[in-house]
Design a protein around this motif. Structure first.
Motif, short mmCIF file in Angstrom:
data_model
loop_
_atom_site.label_atom_id
_atom_site.label_comp_id
_atom_site.label_asym_id
_atom_site.label_seq_id
_atom_site.Cartn_x
_atom_site.Cartn_y
_atom_site.Cartn_z
N VAL A 117 47.68 44.27 24.10
CA VAL A 117 46.64 44.92 24.93
C VAL A 117 45.89 43.86 25.74
CG1 VAL A 117 44.47 46.20 24.83
CG2 VAL A 117 46.40 46.94 23.44
N VAL A 118 45.55 42.78 25.08
CA VAL A 118 44.80 41.70 25.73
C VAL A 118 45.59 41.11 26.90
CG1 VAL A 118 44.09 39.30 25.32
CG2 VAL A 118 43.32 41.11 23.77
N GLN A 119 46.89 40.95 26.72
CA GLN A 119 47.71 40.30 27.75
C GLN A 119 48.21 41.24 28.83
OE1 GLN A 119 48.06 37.15 28.18
NE2 GLN A 119 47.21 36.44 26.24
N TYR A 120 48.47 42.50 28.47
CA TYR A 120 49.15 43.38 29.43
C TYR A 120 48.22 44.36 30.14
CZ TYR A 120 53.25 41.53 26.96
OH TYR A 120 54.19 40.72 26.39
N GLU A 121 46.95 44.41 29.75
CA GLU A 121 46.05 45.37 30.41
C GLU A 121 44.97 44.67 31.23
OE1 GLU A 121 46.88 48.37 30.60
OE2 GLU A 121 47.82 49.07 28.74
N LEU A 122 45.29 43.51 31.77
CA LEU A 122 44.29 42.77 32.55
C LEU A 122 43.91 43.50 33.83
CD1 LEU A 122 45.63 39.11 32.28
CD2 LEU A 122 43.66 40.10 31.11
N ASP A 123 44.89 44.15 34.45
CA ASP A 123 44.64 44.82 35.73
C ASP A 123 43.66 45.98 35.58
OD1 ASP A 123 46.33 43.16 37.12
OD2 ASP A 123 48.06 44.49 36.96
N ALA A 124 43.57 46.52 34.37
CA ALA A 124 42.71 47.69 34.14
C ALA A 124 41.26 47.29 33.88
CB ALA A 124 43.24 48.51 32.97
N LEU A 125 40.98 46.01 33.74
CA LEU A 125 39.60 45.59 33.44
C LEU A 125 38.67 45.82 34.62
CD1 LEU A 125 40.19 42.15 31.66
CD2 LEU A 125 39.31 44.24 30.60
N PRO A 126 37.44 46.28 34.36
CA PRO A 126 36.44 46.36 35.43
C PRO A 126 36.15 44.95 35.95
CG PRO A 126 35.66 47.48 33.42
CD PRO A 126 36.92 46.75 33.06
N MET B 1 39.07 46.78 38.09
CA MET B 1 39.75 45.85 39.01
C MET B 1 40.96 46.57 39.59
SD MET B 1 39.08 42.57 39.58
CE MET B 1 39.84 41.26 40.55
N PRO B 2 41.03 46.72 40.90
CA PRO B 2 42.21 47.40 41.44
C PRO B 2 43.46 46.57 41.18
CG PRO B 2 40.89 46.43 43.20
CD PRO B 2 40.12 46.24 41.93
N VAL B 3 44.54 47.25 40.94
CA VAL B 3 45.81 46.55 40.72
C VAL B 3 46.17 45.80 41.99
CG1 VAL B 3 48.27 46.89 40.36
CG2 VAL B 3 46.63 48.20 39.03
N GLU B 4 46.50 44.55 41.85
CA GLU B 4 46.85 43.77 43.02
C GLU B 4 48.14 44.30 43.64
OE1 GLU B 4 49.45 40.26 41.07
OE2 GLU B 4 47.28 40.10 41.01
N SER B 5 48.24 44.12 44.91
CA SER B 5 49.45 44.56 45.57
C SER B 5 50.48 43.44 45.48
CB SER B 5 49.13 44.91 47.02
OG SER B 5 50.27 44.75 47.80
#
Lengths: 208, 208
Positions: A117-126, B1-5
């Motif tokens: 979760v820590v490594q693969y959900e970075l994009d979802a962080l505010p 954080m929006p997913v980077e393109s």
């Protein structure tokens, strides 16, 4: 294919989190993020998993993003503390790197659910949490780069490029979380030792 | 954080897929799985992404699981073909391993979006697809193990444990997909060459 029950949540995870209800919510959130993915998880899933009402969840966390942020931040803090401790225990650069890889790999095996979760959900962080976590990641990477650079300077290591070598060391550890399960016959500790041997060869360690 | 393109979908991806509508659906599914995650993606997201109606999607794929299965199967087939080709190009064990790592790493950098979905959504595969993919993964691992074992037998490599070494080689390549983006200054090819050097040292290659 049903998600395998590869629970690595030994009872001491987030032991310091108070009150107990907040800790239960973090464990339930982790469980749901790991099995359903972050985006498909609702606060209702998390509350139900913790045996609470959605309203009771909001007493502790304003959103599921806040839960992810807390899981990610504490996970990254732990990883940073772990590599810092490993390199500060003295010894020569080879001994320090051995300790670093052993601990880093064993952690990613032992705690593979959290680590995923820590490594693969970075994009979802505010955004704010993303900044905090990005800083923790940079510091962790810097510890690894410094540990390699020290060895190069001292004549124990020989690498063409410190940055690339540091990336490779981190990759070897992090990727363990992807494939390690509770059914992997090798213990986290044994795997850590074997990977430390491989990393030392990779770094051209004289004593390896 | 929006997913980077971080789109790596050069126009030749799945070029062989016919009809064109099926290929557009696979590209749209990949895009949504990569940004939203598999579980949070609906067939409507995919159809809309492909500029089609949900009904038109079902003409080509019975479900989003069928789309994931197809993406995963073709991704794994490609990876297997790539490592098989690399080791069959002749040369000594060192040259073959160099080719294998260069190709494997470059592919995971170049195609990081596909590779992420292929590597991180295995649990979501329906049972039949899971079996097919597990078989492709076993065969890929076997190619890597054989390539290492050949080198050990021939006296070019020296590793304590072939299985662990093979896991580490695969990990180094696969994990590239996690961190590589279109903004990474190093080209996939350069990274592949640098990682091949590191892997050869790890395997105790005489000529490295």
């Amino acid at each position: 294919m049903p998600v395998e029950s590869s629970v690595d949540l030994s009872s001491d995870l987030w032991r310091q989190v108070q009150p107990e209800a907040a800790r239960r919510l973090m464990l339930a959130a982790l469980d749901s993020f790991a099995s359903r993915g972050y985006h498909a998880t609702t606060t209702r899933h998390i509350a139900t998993g913790a045996g609470m009402s959605p309203a009771a969840l909001y007493v502790h966390f304003p959103s599921k993003a806040a839960l992810l942020s807390e899981i990610s931040r504490t996970g990254h803090e732990l990883t940073l503390a772990l590599v810092e401790r490993a390199v500060s225990q003295g010894g020569d650069p080879v001994a320090r790197m051995r300790a670093l890889v052993e601990e880093f790999v064993a952690w990613h095996a032992e705690r593979h659910t959290v680590a995923r979760v820590v490594q693969y959900e970075l994009d979802a962080l505010p955004e704010e949490a993303h900044r905090v976590v990005a800083d923790l990641r940079r510091r962790t990477e810097q510890v690894v780069r410094d540990a390699i650079a020290d060895g190069v300077e001292e004549g124990s290591f020989d690498v063409p490029d410190v940055r690339t070598a540091a990336l490779a060391v981190l990759s070897l550890g992090i990727d363990v979380a992807r494939w390690y399960t509770v059914r992997t016959p090798k213990s986290p500790r044994t795997l850590g030792r074997e990977y430390a041997d491989l990393v030392l060869r990779m770094l051209g360690a004289k004593a390896a």
